[in-house]
Scaffold this active site. Structure first.
Site, PDB file in Angstrom:
ATOM      1  N   GLN A   1       0.825  -1.205   0.000  1.00  0.00           N
ATOM      2  CA  GLN A   1       0.000   0.000   0.000  1.00  0.00           C
ATOM      3  C   GLN A   1       0.861   1.256   0.000  1.00  0.00           C
ATOM      4  O   GLN A   1       0.573   2.222  -0.712  1.00  0.00           O
ATOM      5  CB  GLN A   1      -0.917  -0.011   1.220  1.00  0.00           C
ATOM      6  CG  GLN A   1      -2.085  -0.973   1.104  1.00  0.00           C
ATOM      7  CD  GLN A   1      -3.035  -0.569  -0.005  1.00  0.00           C
ATOM      8  OE1 GLN A   1      -3.710   0.456   0.067  1.00  0.00           O
ATOM      9  NE2 GLN A   1      -3.087  -1.357  -1.062  1.00  0.00           N
TER      10      GLN A   1
ATOM     11  N   GLY B   1      -3.859   3.278   3.617  1.00  0.00           N
ATOM     12  CA  GLY B   1      -4.107   3.255   2.176  1.00  0.00           C
ATOM     13  C   GLY B   1      -3.904   4.583   1.487  1.00  0.00           C
ATOM     14  O   GLY B   1      -3.601   4.631   0.296  1.00  0.00           O
ATOM     15  N   GLU B   2      -4.068   5.684   2.229  1.00  0.00           N
ATOM     16  CA  GLU B   2      -4.017   6.999   1.586  1.00  0.00           C
ATOM     17  C   GLU B   2      -2.835   7.851   2.015  1.00  0.00           C
ATOM     18  O   GLU B   2      -2.395   8.722   1.264  1.00  0.00           O
ATOM     19  CB  GLU B   2      -5.341   7.729   1.842  1.00  0.00           C
ATOM     20  CG  GLU B   2      -6.496   7.032   1.121  1.00  0.00           C
ATOM     21  CD  GLU B   2      -7.864   7.574   1.476  1.00  0.00           C
ATOM     22  OE1 GLU B   2      -8.338   8.479   0.767  1.00  0.00           O
ATOM     23  OE2 GLU B   2      -8.471   7.085   2.444  1.00  0.00           O
TER      24      GLU B   2
END
Length: 751
Positions: free
Chosen positions: A651, A717-718
């Protein structure tokens, strides 16, 4: 959770669904088998602003195999408009004659084969009464107004004007970020069929309960009569939400009395779905001569469609980044003849942190200070915008570890001072941050007498490893092997889970899994202590634990799980809810009704919760051709408990690569005369290839957070993409002495 359990969870684990994906067994929505499907193809507008006056369908209906053609004339009032993100009005499709933007769906052709549907769609003739469109910022007719922030009031603190006027060192600059499109590998797809009054939908969805609720509202039917299935998603990044296409495909299936399947083209995905809106931003920073921020003003302008007020208002992120007593923020929306934007990986942070982190680099240059030291001076353990302490904030630990691995101390601070033959060399850095959001969820666990477990929840697998996260959590909590756990997700008949967005997914599904497992442990333990014939008869149920396939107690007392389960009937099924601290219990009812409920990182009264990171980048610019290369990246992140380091690294890598893409490659180009996207495919929409990303090193900085949620998990994830565009831009400045404030940075901007 005990520390030893946290450590046990931090073990690289191969994905439980990996074999299914690489062998083609995994069913993505368009792969789901249905009997005798018809095929749909969209007809989209060729103009950006118009009224439809009529259709000529003769040539289309003459194509062999055509079954139906939906237009506003025959179905426009049959269903209610799709509410999209639900925050404001949205553009319509077949509901009327209005054309809001180029590429809008204006008709749907249904045929026996995909080829016939596509052929017929190309033969549909639409007659328009056109008007001059507004393409975006600066276009005649574009309308600007103050935004209604989606995520709450904008931060304001102190007296910025006075602080800035008195600041001995000031930076003032304008920055721009472009339109960008998701372009996930999986195209947008919908398959619908009816069985009496029950509708089944196979569609990639990041919130299947929300998608179900939106569709039921359109058809004015009970949500229980709609089943949404989305077992795997081939990339979402914010794009796989409620869509106007779904209602029309469901209606087509109802009219025909048979399944209908739609897979949009890559080009249609640019206009019929959402995207990252372009922004323009101004930043003013005031500081003392030793680098302490005294004032921050950040104002943004975001592009949206004519009827929508959609905005991400990323000043909410930048205002919390560094210690500052005087903060002023504002956000505006600019309405133009474009489709409505939407969430895209780190929606507020990617564009707005580009501006802040670039401005911090400009301030460091003005102060003749190392940019990492400037960030150290302004580091804070208290959220300056909300006044709450951070539950944990390991930003400088990230910078320190990344800088040591990168060799930052070898950086000559003077721009254009480092070179290697024909290549100018630059080092740049920037901060990554993302709020540690978490949502409510439910789970059903069934433990068999064989010691295996089935975990069921309506979670979402976007390729991030959600199935494996649940399997790891359940296995560790119940003292089993990961192979003993079977996970079912992606079906609205299963217990509800919050939307997979805002990097809450791992924290949400892991915490509800752990709560469900505690219910299993408690039930087994209570039955064991109540049975005086058991090794634990009369003991304290609270001290019993599950470990290695056994029920274990003090004094090395053990009982095989297969015996413990017999005491409760041979199988044990429990259902459990997780309501994050700070949310009221009634959010579970809202969740079951498909309302998007989440506890944001700044939503608690006792703490602000967020993940942090640091990007260090080496850039090389050819002194003759201005070709830009990124030979080396070191990124360090601190995000609490890491469930699966193998997936986490993936990720982080993906985020860093997308950040480079945001800096150097990606931009959706717009013909300003026609308000048309001109590079609406992967042939001309630029993304990096392997040769563009030679070396990325990921450092996971250990961090224990006992406040953020019971398992100490922060989303990852971001955060990986945030700040990378600024780090690259700052490195370009260091290499060349040229400050590029408008993305993407391509060689023509350096000539």
């Amino acid at each position: 959770m005990p520390d030893d359990m946290l450590n046990a969870m931090a073990k690289p684990t191969v994905r439980v669904d990996g074999a299914a994906k690489v062998t083609g067994v995994a069913c993505f929505p368009s792969d789901e088998p249905v009997e005798n499907p018809a095929y749909a193809y969209l007809v989209t507008s060729t103009v950006a602003r118009a009224e439809i006056t009529s259709f000529d369908l003769a040539a289309a209906t003459a194509v062999p195999g055509v079954l139906d053609i939906l237009t506003h004339e025959n179905v426009g009032r049959d269903i209610k408009p799709n509410r999209g993100f639900g925050m404001s009005a949205n553009t319509t499709t077949l509901e009327g004659t209005r054309v809001w933007h180029q590429g809008q769906t204006v008709a749907v052709v249904i045929a026996e084969t995909f080829e016939a549907a596509r052929d017929a769609a190309a033969r549909v003739v639409v007659h328009y009464e056109t008007q001059e469109p507004s393409a975006g910022f600066g276009s005649p007719g574009a309308h600007e107004e103050p935004a209604t922030p989606m995520f709450g009031p904008l931060p304001q603190k102190g007296d910025f004007d006075a602080a800035f006027a008195a600041a001995p060192v000031r930076v003032e600059a304008e920055y721009e970020t472009p339109t960008q499109h998701h372009n996930a590998i999986e195209l947008f797809t919908t398959t619908c069929f009816w069985e009496g009054d029950t509708l089944t939908v196979y569609e990639p969805s990041q919130y299947i309960y929300g998608s179900r609720a939106a569709l039921a509202e359109q058809f004015e039917m009970a949500q229980g009569n709609v089943r949404y299935v989305s077992r795997f998603i081939g990339g979402g990044f914010g794009s796989k939400g409620p869509s106007a296409r779904t209602g029309w495909i469901a209606l087509a299936a109802k009219r025909l009395g048979r399944p209908v399947k739609l897979v949009t083209s890559r080009q249609q995905g640019f206009t019929t779905e959402t995207y990252r809106a372009e922004t323009r931003q101004t930043i003013k920073l005031g500081a003392t001569r030793d680098g302490r921020l005294t004032g921050l003003r950040h104002e943004g302008w975001e592009l949206t469609s004519r009827p929508s007020g959609y905005n991400v208002a990323g000043v909410g992120a930048t205002a919390t980044m560094y210690a500052c007593d005087n903060i002023q923020t504002a956000v505006n929306v600019v309405h133009a003849d474009r489709n409505t934007p939407g969430f895209m990986r780190a929606p507020p942070e990617v564009p707005y942190m580009f501006a802040l982190e670039s401005a911090m680099d400009e301030l460091a240059f003005a102060l003749k200070m190392d940019p990492i030291e400037l960030r150290r001076i302004n580091d804070t353990q208290v959220d300056p915008a909300h006044g709450h302490p951070y539950s944990s904030r390991s930003l400088m630990q990230c910078y320190d570890q990344a800088a040591e691995r990168f060799g930052w101390s070898e950086r000559n601070p003077e721009p254009r001072s480092m070179s290697d033959g024909d290549w100018l060399v630059g080092y740049g850095c920037a901060t990554a941050t993302y709020p540690a959001n978490v949502g409510p969820a439910s789970i059903r666990l069934t433990l068999s007498k064989a010691g295996t477990v089935i975990a069921e929840l309506a979670g979402h697998e976007l390729g991030t490893g959600a199935y494996t996260v649940v399997a790891i959590t359940v296995a560790r909590q119940l003292g089993l092997e990961v192979a003993d756990v079977t996970v079912h997700m992606g079906d609205s008949t299963l217990p509800p889970v919050a939307l997979a967005g805002g990097s809450n997914n791992a924290a949400t599904i892991s915490n509800v899994s752990a709560i469900g497992c505690e219910s299993v442990r408690r039930r087994l333990a209570e039955a064991a202590v109540a049975d005086m014939a058991s090794p634990f008869g009369g003991k304290d149920a609270a001290v019993l634990r599950l470990e290695g396939g056994n029920l274990v107690g003090p004094g090395n007392l053990t009982e095989p799980l297969v015996q413990s389960i017999e005491r409760v009937g041979g199988t044990l099924t429990v259902e459990a809810d997780y309501v994050p601290e700070g949310l009221p219990p009634e959010v579970m009812d809202a969740l079951r009704q498909g309302q998007a409920v989440m506890l944001p990182g700044h939503g608690r009264q006792d703490a602000t919760t967020a993940a942090f990171g640091a990007h260090l980048v080496e850039i090389r610019v050819n002194r003759h051709t201005r070709e830009i290369r990124v030979p080396r990246i070191v990124s360090a992140f601190a995000a609490g408990t890491i469930i699966n380091p193998m997936a986490a690294r993936s990720q982080y890598l993906g985020g860093a690569i997308w950040g480079v893409s945001s800096a150097l490659h990606e931009a959706t180009e717009i013909d300003r005369r026609s308000a048309r996207y001109v590079n609406h495919d992967l042939g001309e929409y630029l993304v990096p290839v392997n040769a563009d990303i030679p070396s990325i090193e990921i450092i996971m900085v250990p961090e224990t957070d006992t406040i953020v949620n019971p398992l100490g998990i922060k989303g990852i994830g971001e955060v990986g993409i945030v700040g990378m565009n600024a780090a690259v831009a700052n490195a370009v400045f260091h290499a060349t002495g040229q400050r590029i404030r408008k993305l993407p940075i391509r060689l023509e901007k350096l000539l």
